[in-house]
Write a protein that holds these residues in place. Structure first.
Motif, PDB file in Angstrom:
ATOM      1  N   UNK A  94      70.821  90.495  27.595  1.00  0.00           N
ATOM      2  CA  UNK A  94      71.223  90.007  26.279  1.00  0.00           C
ATOM      3  C   UNK A  94      70.575  88.685  25.924  1.00  0.00           C
ATOM      4  N   UNK A  95      70.525  87.766  26.883  1.00  0.00           N
ATOM      5  CA  UNK A  95      69.889  86.470  26.630  1.00  0.00           C
ATOM      6  C   UNK A  95      68.400  86.634  26.347  1.00  0.00           C
ATOM      7  N   UNK A  96      67.713  87.421  27.166  1.00  0.00           N
ATOM      8  CA  UNK A  96      66.282  87.644  26.927  1.00  0.00           C
ATOM      9  C   UNK A  96      66.059  88.263  25.553  1.00  0.00           C
ATOM     10  N   UNK A  97      66.861  89.269  25.214  1.00  0.00           N
ATOM     11  CA  UNK A  97      66.703  89.922  23.907  1.00  0.00           C
ATOM     12  C   UNK A  97      66.930  88.924  22.776  1.00  0.00           C
ATOM     13  N   UNK A  98      67.994  88.143  22.866  1.00  0.00           N
ATOM     14  CA  UNK A  98      68.292  87.190  21.793  1.00  0.00           C
ATOM     15  C   UNK A  98      67.301  86.032  21.749  1.00  0.00           C
ATOM     16  N   UNK A  99      66.719  85.690  22.887  1.00  0.00           N
ATOM     17  CA  UNK A  99      65.706  84.629  22.890  1.00  0.00           C
ATOM     18  C   UNK A  99      64.427  85.080  22.195  1.00  0.00           C
ATOM     19  N   UNK A 100      64.258  86.379  22.026  1.00  0.00           N
ATOM     20  CA  UNK A 100      63.153  86.919  21.225  1.00  0.00           C
ATOM     21  C   UNK A 100      63.626  87.129  19.779  1.00  0.00           C
ATOM     22  N   UNK A 101      64.777  87.759  19.630  1.00  0.00           N
ATOM     23  CA  UNK A 101      65.283  88.116  18.296  1.00  0.00           C
ATOM     24  C   UNK A 101      65.562  86.887  17.433  1.00  0.00           C
ATOM     25  N   UNK A 102      66.192  85.872  17.997  1.00  0.00           N
ATOM     26  CA  UNK A 102      66.613  84.720  17.183  1.00  0.00           C
ATOM     27  C   UNK A 102      65.439  83.990  16.530  1.00  0.00           C
ATOM     28  N   UNK A 103      64.396  83.608  17.275  1.00  0.00           N
ATOM     29  CA  UNK A 103      63.293  82.938  16.582  1.00  0.00           C
ATOM     30  C   UNK A 103      62.544  83.859  15.627  1.00  0.00           C
ATOM     31  N   UNK A 104      62.450  85.150  15.955  1.00  0.00           N
ATOM     32  CA  UNK A 104      61.788  86.078  15.031  1.00  0.00           C
ATOM     33  C   UNK A 104      62.601  86.236  13.748  1.00  0.00           C
ATOM     34  N   UNK A 105      63.916  86.397  13.883  1.00  0.00           N
ATOM     35  CA  UNK A 105      64.769  86.522  12.696  1.00  0.00           C
ATOM     36  C   UNK A 105      64.726  85.241  11.871  1.00  0.00           C
ATOM     37  N   UNK A 106      64.732  84.091  12.566  1.00  0.00           N
ATOM     38  CA  UNK A 106      64.633  82.823  11.846  1.00  0.00           C
ATOM     39  C   UNK A 106      63.318  82.697  11.103  1.00  0.00           C
ATOM     40  N   UNK A 107      62.246  83.102  11.773  1.00  0.00           N
ATOM     41  CA  UNK A 107      60.920  83.056  11.140  1.00  0.00           C
ATOM     42  C   UNK A 107      60.889  83.942   9.895  1.00  0.00           C
ATOM     43  N   UNK A 108      61.368  85.176  10.030  1.00  0.00           N
ATOM     44  CA  UNK A 108      61.357  86.110   8.900  1.00  0.00           C
ATOM     45  C   UNK A 108      62.232  85.576   7.779  1.00  0.00           C
ATOM     46  N   UNK A 109      63.404  85.050   8.113  1.00  0.00           N
ATOM     47  CA  UNK A 109      64.300  84.515   7.088  1.00  0.00           C
ATOM     48  C   UNK A 109      63.610  83.393   6.301  1.00  0.00           C
ATOM     49  N   UNK A 110      62.976  82.480   7.018  1.00  0.00           N
ATOM     50  CA  UNK A 110      62.343  81.326   6.372  1.00  0.00           C
ATOM     51  C   UNK A 110      61.132  81.755   5.555  1.00  0.00           C
ATOM     52  N   UNK A 111      60.242  82.519   6.158  1.00  0.00           N
ATOM     53  CA  UNK A 111      59.008  82.909   5.470  1.00  0.00           C
ATOM     54  C   UNK A 111      59.265  83.882   4.327  1.00  0.00           C
ATOM     55  N   UNK A 112      60.118  84.874   4.551  1.00  0.00           N
ATOM     56  CA  UNK A 112      60.419  85.830   3.479  1.00  0.00           C
ATOM     57  C   UNK A 112      61.176  85.145   2.346  1.00  0.00           C
ATOM     58  N   UNK A 113      61.896  84.067   2.680  1.00  0.00           N
ATOM     59  CA  UNK A 113      62.599  83.300   1.666  1.00  0.00           C
ATOM     60  C   UNK A 113      61.716  82.310   0.931  1.00  0.00           C
ATOM     61  N   UNK A 114      60.450  82.212   1.353  1.00  0.00           N
ATOM     62  CA  UNK A 114      59.509  81.329   0.681  1.00  0.00           C
ATOM     63  C   UNK A 114      59.572  79.879   1.130  1.00  0.00           C
ATOM     64  N   UNK A 115      60.163  79.619   2.280  1.00  0.00           N
ATOM     65  CA  UNK A 115      60.294  78.252   2.774  1.00  0.00           C
ATOM     66  C   UNK A 115      59.199  77.939   3.791  1.00  0.00           C
ATOM     67  N   UNK A 116      58.910  76.659   3.992  1.00  0.00           N
ATOM     68  CA  UNK A 116      57.860  76.289   4.950  1.00  0.00           C
ATOM     69  C   UNK A 116      58.379  76.249   6.388  1.00  0.00           C
ATOM     70  N   UNK A 117      57.458  76.404   7.307  1.00  0.00           N
ATOM     71  CA  UNK A 117      57.676  76.052   8.715  1.00  0.00           C
ATOM     72  C   UNK A 117      56.598  75.012   8.978  1.00  0.00           C
ATOM     73  N   UNK A 118      57.010  73.779   8.950  1.00  0.00           N
ATOM     74  CA  UNK A 118      56.094  72.650   8.877  1.00  0.00           C
ATOM     75  C   UNK A 118      55.024  72.644   9.973  1.00  0.00           C
ATOM     76  N   UNK A 119      55.388  72.933  11.209  1.00  0.00           N
ATOM     77  CA  UNK A 119      54.403  72.918  12.298  1.00  0.00           C
ATOM     78  C   UNK A 119      53.345  74.000  12.088  1.00  0.00           C
TER      79      UNK A 119
END
Length: 184
Positions: A94-119
């Motif tokens: 579960x931890x390994x799965x969520x350690x992949x899912x969480x940053x990917x979901x965050x990335x998709x949420x931010x980018x699909x929402x039109x927001x920047x990821x500054x780095x």
């Protein structure tokens, strides 16, 4: 008995503890940054930090999975009751799965929402997903529920580690601690 049979290798321990510290920072920051009534500049700082540390965590989990695939642990087995063995295995998966899912979901949420990821923007890395409110909302929901799941699994993992280190004293905790250095 060699140290490699008793402990994870130094790179595995180091990656584990760097990720642990980052995740332990990300969880409260993630819950705090969405609270109403925060000073806007502080809230912006939290959002920017959370997004960019998420990128670092995605890189680290990728490195960690590749390292583990190329260097599987060859540890001496420890006798555990079947229920504990199952709980440990399920928690780790579960931890390994969520350690992949969480940053990917965050990335998709931010980018699909039109927001920047500054780095990523500073490096000239373009968005890999289209702008889509529906996609952003789906990713937001995954990230929201995943936050509670990863917080619960981290708590279980810490409780299990404490149980093995303080109560059972069976050597399981010392396999991962300390992050670097010779066998204690």
């Amino acid at each position: 008995m060699t140290d490699n049979l008793l402990r994870y290798r130094v790179p595995a321990r180091l990656i584990h503890w760097v990720m642990a510290l980052l995740v332990l920072c990300m969880i409260p920051v993630g819950f705090l940054m969405v609270r109403e009534g925060l000073d806007r500049s502080f809230q912006n700082f939290l959002f920017i930090s959370h997004k960019n540390i998420g990128v670092v965590l995605l890189i680290l989990i990728t490195v960690r999975l590749i390292y583990r695939w190329r260097n599987p642990p060859e540890l001496e087995p420890v006798a555990l009751p079947k229920a504990q063995e199952f709980a440990a295995h399920a928690t780790h998966i579960g931890l390994y799965a969520l350690l992949v899912i969480m940053p990917l979901a965050g990335y998709v949420r931010v980018r699909a929402g039109g927001f920047p990821i500054e780095a990523l923007d500073a490096m000239g890395i373009p968005a890999l997903v289209p702008r889509s409110e529906a996609l952003a909302e789906f990713a937001k929901a995954v990230h929201f529920y995943g936050a509670y799941a990863i917080a619960a699994l981290v708590a279980l993992h810490i409780a299990g580690a404490a149980f093995h280190g303080l109560v059972r004293r069976d050597g399981i905790f010392s396999r991962m601690w300390p992050p670097v250095g010779p066998k204690s």
